[in-house]
Design an enzyme around this catalytic site. Structure first.
Site, PDB file in Angstrom:
ATOM      1  N   PHE A 150       0.809  -1.227   0.000  1.00  0.00           N
ATOM      2  CA  PHE A 150       0.000   0.000   0.000  1.00  0.00           C
ATOM      3  C   PHE A 150       0.839   1.272   0.000  1.00  0.00           C
ATOM      4  CE2 PHE A 150      -2.474  -3.386   1.930  1.00  0.00           C
ATOM      5  CZ  PHE A 150      -3.654  -3.330   1.204  1.00  0.00           C
ATOM      6  N   PHE A 247      -7.528  12.388   0.574  1.00  0.00           N
ATOM      7  CA  PHE A 247      -8.002  12.171  -0.800  1.00  0.00           C
ATOM      8  C   PHE A 247      -9.232  12.991  -1.141  1.00  0.00           C
ATOM      9  CE2 PHE A 247      -4.858   9.064  -0.403  1.00  0.00           C
ATOM     10  CZ  PHE A 247      -4.466   8.718  -1.673  1.00  0.00           C
ATOM     11  N   GLY A 255      -3.367   9.966 -11.495  1.00  0.00           N
ATOM     12  CA  GLY A 255      -2.596   9.323 -12.564  1.00  0.00           C
ATOM     13  C   GLY A 255      -1.735   8.283 -11.890  1.00  0.00           C
ATOM     14  N   CYS A 258      -0.676   3.103 -10.490  1.00  0.00           N
ATOM     15  CA  CYS A 258      -1.572   2.223  -9.722  1.00  0.00           C
ATOM     16  C   CYS A 258      -3.061   2.487  -9.951  1.00  0.00           C
ATOM     17  CB  CYS A 258      -1.245   2.326  -8.238  1.00  0.00           C
ATOM     18  SG  CYS A 258       0.340   1.593  -7.855  1.00  0.00           S
TER      19      CYS A 258
HETATM   20  P1  NAD Z   1       8.215  -1.242 -11.557  1.00  0.00           P
HETATM   21  O1  NAD Z   1       7.845  -1.321 -12.988  1.00  0.00           O
HETATM   22  O2  NAD Z   1       8.773   0.019 -11.009  1.00  0.00           O
HETATM   23  O3  NAD Z   1       9.262  -2.399 -11.211  1.00  0.00           O
HETATM   24  C1  NAD Z   1       9.126  -3.730 -11.637  1.00  0.00           C
HETATM   25  C2  NAD Z   1      10.524  -4.328 -11.719  1.00  0.00           C
HETATM   26  O4  NAD Z   1      10.413  -5.740 -11.966  1.00  0.00           O
HETATM   27  C3  NAD Z   1      11.367  -3.766 -12.885  1.00  0.00           C
HETATM   28  O5  NAD Z   1      12.585  -3.265 -12.373  1.00  0.00           O
HETATM   29  C4  NAD Z   1      11.592  -4.974 -13.803  1.00  0.00           C
HETATM   30  O6  NAD Z   1      12.847  -4.951 -14.440  1.00  0.00           O
HETATM   31  C5  NAD Z   1      11.493  -6.118 -12.806  1.00  0.00           C
HETATM   32  N1  NAD Z   1      11.195  -7.418 -13.417  1.00  0.00           N
HETATM   33  C6  NAD Z   1      10.243  -7.741 -14.326  1.00  0.00           C
HETATM   34  N2  NAD Z   1      10.294  -9.049 -14.637  1.00  0.00           N
HETATM   35  C7  NAD Z   1      11.311  -9.575 -13.898  1.00  0.00           C
HETATM   36  C8  NAD Z   1      11.869 -10.874 -13.783  1.00  0.00           C
HETATM   37  N3  NAD Z   1      11.386 -11.919 -14.495  1.00  0.00           N
HETATM   38  N4  NAD Z   1      12.900 -11.057 -12.942  1.00  0.00           N
HETATM   39  C9  NAD Z   1      13.393 -10.026 -12.222  1.00  0.00           C
HETATM   40  N5  NAD Z   1      12.916  -8.765 -12.292  1.00  0.00           N
HETATM   41  C10 NAD Z   1      11.877  -8.544 -13.131  1.00  0.00           C
HETATM   42  O7  NAD Z   1       6.904  -1.665 -10.761  1.00  0.00           O
HETATM   43  P2  NAD Z   1       6.380  -1.111  -9.342  1.00  0.00           P
HETATM   44  O8  NAD Z   1       5.812   0.235  -9.495  1.00  0.00           O
HETATM   45  O9  NAD Z   1       7.397  -1.382  -8.293  1.00  0.00           O
HETATM   46  O10 NAD Z   1       5.134  -2.099  -9.121  1.00  0.00           O
HETATM   47  C11 NAD Z   1       5.307  -3.477  -8.882  1.00  0.00           C
HETATM   48  C12 NAD Z   1       3.982  -4.064  -8.475  1.00  0.00           C
HETATM   49  O11 NAD Z   1       3.559  -3.483  -7.229  1.00  0.00           O
HETATM   50  C13 NAD Z   1       2.834  -3.818  -9.458  1.00  0.00           C
HETATM   51  O12 NAD Z   1       1.985  -4.924  -9.448  1.00  0.00           O
HETATM   52  C14 NAD Z   1       2.125  -2.601  -8.872  1.00  0.00           C
HETATM   53  O13 NAD Z   1       0.770  -2.557  -9.223  1.00  0.00           O
HETATM   54  C15 NAD Z   1       2.272  -2.876  -7.382  1.00  0.00           C
HETATM   55  N6  NAD Z   1       2.225  -1.673  -6.550  1.00  0.00           N
HETATM   56  C16 NAD Z   1       2.871  -0.539  -6.963  1.00  0.00           C
HETATM   57  C17 NAD Z   1       2.855   0.598  -6.150  1.00  0.00           C
HETATM   58  C18 NAD Z   1       3.539   1.864  -6.592  1.00  0.00           C
HETATM   59  O14 NAD Z   1       3.272   2.903  -5.985  1.00  0.00           O
HETATM   60  N7  NAD Z   1       4.385   1.840  -7.601  1.00  0.00           N
HETATM   61  C19 NAD Z   1       2.189   0.564  -4.924  1.00  0.00           C
HETATM   62  C20 NAD Z   1       1.561  -0.618  -4.527  1.00  0.00           C
HETATM   63  C21 NAD Z   1       1.587  -1.736  -5.353  1.00  0.00           C
END
Ligand code: NAD
Length: 441
Positions: A150, A247, A255, A258
């Site tokens: 979260f 919020f 945007g 997420c």
């Molecule tokens: P991101 O795109 O910033 O990072 C994902 C990483 O995974 C990348 O560095 C990519 O190279 C790596 N990756 C992909 N396939 C791989 C593999 N096979 N082996 C090793 N590494 C691999 O994504 P993020 O923003 O950190 O989000 C990740 C997840 O968490 C998503 O499902 C997102 O919805 C969820 N999430 C994101 C947030 C946020 O604020 N960004 C908050 C809560 C949940």
């Protein structure tokens, strides 16, 4: 405890670094060698306040490692956190390709009992799919647990150390005990539930927050028409504990990586179960339209965009991050260019990421807010960076061709604006609009 985190994006990197700071041994794995090289130089591939310092500290104290070698991570850990991306497919559903690939790779490398945590946001039923994939490859025992994340970009480190709650979705008593132990230093609010409910908690939470944003934006649009001030309305509503203050900031809508993705995915999840999630569809539509609100205000202040120069203040989808995924700035700038305007763009940290996705000859990349304003016919503020909040508006006005300011985030007060000559419009605060003649400076 010994942890591996797969995926060093906003979620994986911050989680891995913070868990190492709590005394765990953490190996962060990513398939992107550039990210791992950057991290091994003790630089952060993402902008997140406080992160770089924690990377340096925990790396030097030998609790934190970065590698592209998944096998090293899996073999040297008891808990494996999956934090790879789940980007949207064209129909809005979550793309589970990366998750499934990682599940296969983990299974191939497993040599003893592991707890496999899914932190990525995944549709209901995905953790069962991960379990089946691993089971199909190895006979070594393991548990798959849903622990949705979260954290908010821009305050991800702070949020990780101070979560409102931790959700642990599992049917395994053994995995539950291990994960309660792991998360105990962070909060007492640990909710243990079944896997499907844990998966749904994440989507329902994001959908609810998105609903609050679209709700207050609709109220703002009505305020504009009836002469009320949405910031006062939100303040008055927010003191009601049943509603809460968070919020309820009217603006140009949400945007980021997420809310747009997760709201669309939940509509699809519901649709796949033959349920028409009408409310959430409306939330998405309201949000999409809200981005164009600033353009309408701009048009009503300056007429046609053709031949005009517009300064864009802020490209990141929100302040304190370099993330531009689904940032409203893309559509706003695109419309301005289509209308024949030149855009002078500035963001304190997200310029490079934005430029990588949108580089057009009609965009001039600037070094500061005042640089962007120089010679412009109007400013459109899209991201509420402190730097813009604190800027000297009189100095800005002095370098512009015409002092028009469209504040897409309700950053400035009436008092601040009254000290200037700006023709000013914000969101849902019509009393701040004074019929000023545009003076060419
Ligand atoms: P991101 O795109 O910033 O990072 C994902 C990483 O995974 C990348 O560095 C990519 O190279 C790596 N990756 C992909 N396939 C791989 C593999 N096979 N082996 C090793 N590494 C691999 O994504 P993020 O923003 O950190 O989000 C990740 C997840 O968490 C998503 O499902 C997102 O919805 C969820 N999430 C994101 C947030 C946020 O604020 N960004 C908050 C809560 C949940």
């Amino acid at each position: 405890m010994k942890l591996a985190v797969v995926g060093t994006g906003y979620v994986g990197l911050v989680s891995g670094v913070c868990f190492s700071d709590l005394g765990n041994e953490v190996i962060c794995v990513d398939k992107d060698p550039r990210k791992i090289d950057t991290l091994n130089r003790l630089e952060s591939p993402i902008y997140e306040p406080g992160l770089k310092e924690l990377i340096e500290k925990n790396y030097e104290e030998n609790r934190l490692k970065f590698t592209t070698d998944l096998s090293l991570g899996v073999k040297n850990s008891d808990i494996i956190i999956i934090a790879v991306g789940t980007p949207p497919l064209p129909n809005g559903e979550a793309n589970l390709e990366f998750i499934e690939q990682v599940a296969r790779e983990i299974a191939e490398e497993m040599d003893s009992y592991k707890v496999v945590i899914t932190k990525s946001t995944v549709p209901v039923g995905t953790n069962e799919r991960i379990r089946d994939i691993i089971k199909g490859i190895t006979s070594i025992s393991f548990d798959v647990v849903s622990v949705p994340e979260f954290l908010r970009e821009g305050s991800a480190v702070k949020d990780t150390f101070n979560p409102d709650r931790i959700i642990i979705g599992t049917e395994s008593e053994k995995a539950k005990n291990i994960l309660v132990e792991l998360h105990k230093p962070l909060t007492e609010n640990i909710i243990v539930t079944d896997i499907r409910s844990a998966e749904m908690i994440k989507y329902a939470s994001n959908a609810f927050l998105a609903t609050k944003i679209s709700f207050i934006n609709e109220i703002a649009n009505i305020c504009d028409k009836v002469g009320a001030d949405v910031t006062k309305v939100a303040e008055g509503m927010g003191f009601d504990n049943r509603i809460g203050k968070a919020f309820l900031n009217a603006g140009i809508g949400y945007g980021g990586s997420c809310f747009p993705k997760d709201t669309n995915a939940l509509v699809q999840i519901a649709g796949n179960a033959n349920y028409d999630f009408k409310l959430l569809k409306a939330v998405i539509e309201v949000n999409q339209n809200q981005r164009f609100n600033v353009l309408e205000k701009l048009k009503s202040s300056m007429g046609s965009f053709s031949g005009k120069t517009v300064a864009i203040w802020g490209l990141a989808f929100k302040p304190n991050t370099d993330d531009v995924r689904d940032a409203p700035a893309f559509e706003v700038i695109d419309e301005l260019i289509k209308g024949g305007a030149t855009v002078k763009a500035f963001d304190p940290v997200a310029m490079e990421n934005f430029k990588a996705q949108m580089n057009h000859p009609s965009i001039v990349w600037c070094n500061s807010g005042i640089d962007a304003a120089a010679g412009s016919d109007a400013i459109c503020l899209l991201t509420e960076w402190n730097e813009f909040k604190e800027i000297d508006l009189n100095a800005v006005q002095g370098v512009m061709k015409t002092p028009v300011l469209i504040d897409g985030r309700n950053v400035y007060s009436k008092e601040q604006i009254n000290l200037t000559e700006f023709k000013y419009k914000s969101i849902g605060r019509p009393e701040l609009v004074e019929e000023k003649e545009i003076v060419t400076l």
